[in-house]
Design a protein around this motif. Structure first.
Motif, PDB file in Angstrom:
ATOM      1  N   ILE A  48       0.858  -1.174   0.000  1.00  0.00           N
ATOM      2  CA  ILE A  48       0.000   0.000   0.000  1.00  0.00           C
ATOM      3  C   ILE A  48       0.900   1.232   0.000  1.00  0.00           C
ATOM      4  O   ILE A  48       1.716   1.408   0.910  1.00  0.00           O
ATOM      5  CB  ILE A  48      -0.906   0.015   1.240  1.00  0.00           C
ATOM      6  N   GLU A  49       0.749   2.062  -1.031  1.00  0.00           N
ATOM      7  CA  GLU A  49       1.626   3.233  -1.133  1.00  0.00           C
ATOM      8  C   GLU A  49       1.096   4.371  -0.251  1.00  0.00           C
ATOM      9  O   GLU A  49      -0.083   4.710  -0.304  1.00  0.00           O
ATOM     10  CB  GLU A  49       1.740   3.696  -2.581  1.00  0.00           C
ATOM     11  N   ILE A  50       1.978   4.934   0.557  1.00  0.00           N
ATOM     12  CA  ILE A  50       1.619   6.033   1.460  1.00  0.00           C
ATOM     13  C   ILE A  50       2.458   7.243   1.062  1.00  0.00           C
ATOM     14  O   ILE A  50       3.701   7.160   1.040  1.00  0.00           O
ATOM     15  CB  ILE A  50       1.972   5.687   2.924  1.00  0.00           C
ATOM     16  N   ALA A  51       1.806   8.377   0.785  1.00  0.00           N
ATOM     17  CA  ALA A  51       2.552   9.605   0.503  1.00  0.00           C
ATOM     18  C   ALA A  51       3.381   9.969   1.737  1.00  0.00           C
ATOM     19  O   ALA A  51       2.860   9.966   2.856  1.00  0.00           O
ATOM     20  CB  ALA A  51       1.593  10.732   0.159  1.00  0.00           C
ATOM     21  N   ALA A  52       4.654  10.212   1.550  1.00  0.00           N
ATOM     22  CA  ALA A  52       5.542  10.448   2.696  1.00  0.00           C
ATOM     23  C   ALA A  52       6.716  11.296   2.265  1.00  0.00           C
ATOM     24  O   ALA A  52       6.934  11.524   1.069  1.00  0.00           O
ATOM     25  CB  ALA A  52       6.032   9.110   3.267  1.00  0.00           C
ATOM     26  N   THR A  53       7.490  11.751   3.248  1.00  0.00           N
ATOM     27  CA  THR A  53       8.736  12.457   3.002  1.00  0.00           C
ATOM     28  C   THR A  53       9.883  11.479   3.287  1.00  0.00           C
ATOM     29  O   THR A  53       9.808  10.770   4.295  1.00  0.00           O
ATOM     30  CB  THR A  53       8.862  13.673   3.948  1.00  0.00           C
ATOM     31  N   PRO A  54      10.913  11.345   2.462  1.00  0.00           N
ATOM     32  CA  PRO A  54      11.217  12.161   1.290  1.00  0.00           C
ATOM     33  C   PRO A  54      10.648  11.601  -0.006  1.00  0.00           C
ATOM     34  O   PRO A  54      10.808  12.250  -1.039  1.00  0.00           O
ATOM     35  CB  PRO A  54      12.752  12.128   1.249  1.00  0.00           C
ATOM     36  N   PHE A  55       9.996  10.423   0.016  1.00  0.00           N
ATOM     37  CA  PHE A  55       9.327   9.861  -1.159  1.00  0.00           C
ATOM     38  C   PHE A  55       8.344   8.818  -0.651  1.00  0.00           C
ATOM     39  O   PHE A  55       8.377   8.468   0.540  1.00  0.00           O
ATOM     40  CB  PHE A  55      10.333   9.285  -2.182  1.00  0.00           C
ATOM     41  N   PRO A  56       7.434   8.309  -1.492  1.00  0.00           N
ATOM     42  CA  PRO A  56       6.374   7.424  -0.981  1.00  0.00           C
ATOM     43  C   PRO A  56       6.928   6.181  -0.262  1.00  0.00           C
ATOM     44  O   PRO A  56       7.970   5.641  -0.621  1.00  0.00           O
ATOM     45  CB  PRO A  56       5.600   7.033  -2.247  1.00  0.00           C
ATOM     46  N   TYR A  57       6.180   5.785   0.777  1.00  0.00           N
ATOM     47  CA  TYR A  57       6.526   4.627   1.607  1.00  0.00           C
ATOM     48  C   TYR A  57       5.609   3.480   1.198  1.00  0.00           C
ATOM     49  O   TYR A  57       4.400   3.661   1.068  1.00  0.00           O
ATOM     50  CB  TYR A  57       6.302   4.991   3.064  1.00  0.00           C
ATOM     51  N   SER A  58       6.162   2.298   1.030  1.00  0.00           N
ATOM     52  CA  SER A  58       5.358   1.119   0.707  1.00  0.00           C
ATOM     53  C   SER A  58       5.077   0.345   1.985  1.00  0.00           C
ATOM     54  O   SER A  58       6.004  -0.206   2.599  1.00  0.00           O
ATOM     55  CB  SER A  58       6.104   0.226  -0.283  1.00  0.00           C
ATOM     56  N   LEU A  59       3.811   0.342   2.390  1.00  0.00           N
ATOM     57  CA  LEU A  59       3.411  -0.326   3.630  1.00  0.00           C
ATOM     58  C   LEU A  59       2.985  -1.761   3.305  1.00  0.00           C
ATOM     59  O   LEU A  59       2.189  -1.988   2.402  1.00  0.00           O
ATOM     60  CB  LEU A  59       2.276   0.454   4.278  1.00  0.00           C
ATOM     61  N   ALA A  60       3.534  -2.722   4.042  1.00  0.00           N
ATOM     62  CA  ALA A  60       3.216  -4.131   3.773  1.00  0.00           C
ATOM     63  C   ALA A  60       1.898  -4.505   4.445  1.00  0.00           C
ATOM     64  O   ALA A  60       1.750  -4.331   5.654  1.00  0.00           O
ATOM     65  CB  ALA A  60       4.335  -5.015   4.283  1.00  0.00           C
ATOM     66  N   PRO A  61       0.920  -4.989   3.685  1.00  0.00           N
ATOM     67  CA  PRO A  61      -0.361  -5.382   4.284  1.00  0.00           C
ATOM     68  C   PRO A  61      -0.273  -6.780   4.923  1.00  0.00           C
ATOM     69  O   PRO A  61       0.823  -7.324   5.072  1.00  0.00           O
ATOM     70  CB  PRO A  61      -1.310  -5.366   3.098  1.00  0.00           C
TER      71      PRO A  61
END
Ligand code: TIU
Length: 221
Positions: A2-15
């Motif tokens: 699941i892609e999460i908008a984050a700093t410094p670039f998007p974070y991929s969260l594992a479901p």
């Protein structure tokens, strides 16, 4: 992922239970008057802003039955796990192990050492007593997370530059993908919080990412 908008670039969260919500030291001793945080001379009311964002994230993690990890900074009653170098540092009003209005400061089982009522752990959630600032030192936590197959950690709690940052750096070195939730963490020193956020994401997310609880909640809705 699941892609999460984050700093410094998007974070991929594992479901599928691979991402644990980590709640660092949301105990009365840091959040309420009369505890260890206050004994060090701090204005503990500054940390209150973290409570609602953490509660909102907890609701989502619990609904999905994803893992939740709580930590408490705490020591044995005989202080055998509290080195004098820690206990004798500075000149606080009360030292670790001394008796305050909520019991002995940072000692297992005392009222002040407990997690604040509105974020109380539920059955099945991991509660780790840690003698250090970092959550992996002398706790066996890495082994427990490995058994559960956890690869990603979303960090909340207090204080940003002390126990949260130390734990996040320890986690990064152990191979976890680490996301810090800006509004779910706080410091007694606003400039230290800002500096911590900046330094963890510098040099291409050298320690990890940060984002807001609202962005996480929207992304998981
Ligand atoms: N003093 C301070 O900012 N923090 C601590 O002593 N422990 C945690 O951060 N939990």
């Amino acid at each position: 992922m699941i892609e999460i908008a984050a700093t410094p670039f998007p974070y991929s969260l594992a479901p599928n239970g691979k991402t644990a919500l980590v709640i660092i030291d949301m105990q009365r001793d840091f959040i309420e008057p009369g505890g260890f945080g206050a004994s060090l001379g701090n204005d503990v009311t500054l940390l209150q802003s973290t409570v609602n964002p953490i509660a909102n994230l907890l609701r989502v993690w619990r609904a999905r039955r994803w893992p939740v990890v709580y930590t408490r900074e705490s020591h044995r009653a005989d202080l055998s796990d509290c080195p004098p170098s820690k206990r004798l540092r500075g000149s606080p009003a009360l030292r670790i192990g001394e008796l305050g209005p909520m019991g002995r400061l940072l000692i297992h089982g005392e009222v002040g050492t407990g997690i604040i009522d509105c974020l109380a752990p539920q059955a099945g959630e991991l509660v780790i007593d840690k003698p250090g600032k970092g959550m992996f030192y002398a706790t066996g936590l890495h082994e427990k997370l490995q058994v559960e197959g956890v690869t990603h950690l979303v960090f909340t709690g207090v204080t940003t530059e002390v126990c949260v940052q130390t734990s996040m750096r320890e986690a990064n070195d152990r191979g976890y993908h680490c996301l810090l939730v800006e509004d779910a963490t706080q410091s007694y020193f606003p400039t230290f919080k800002a500096a911590t956020l900046a330094m963890i994401v510098a040099q291409g997310a050298i320690v990890g990412w940060h984002t807001s609880s609202e962005i996480i909640l929207t992304s998981l809705a």
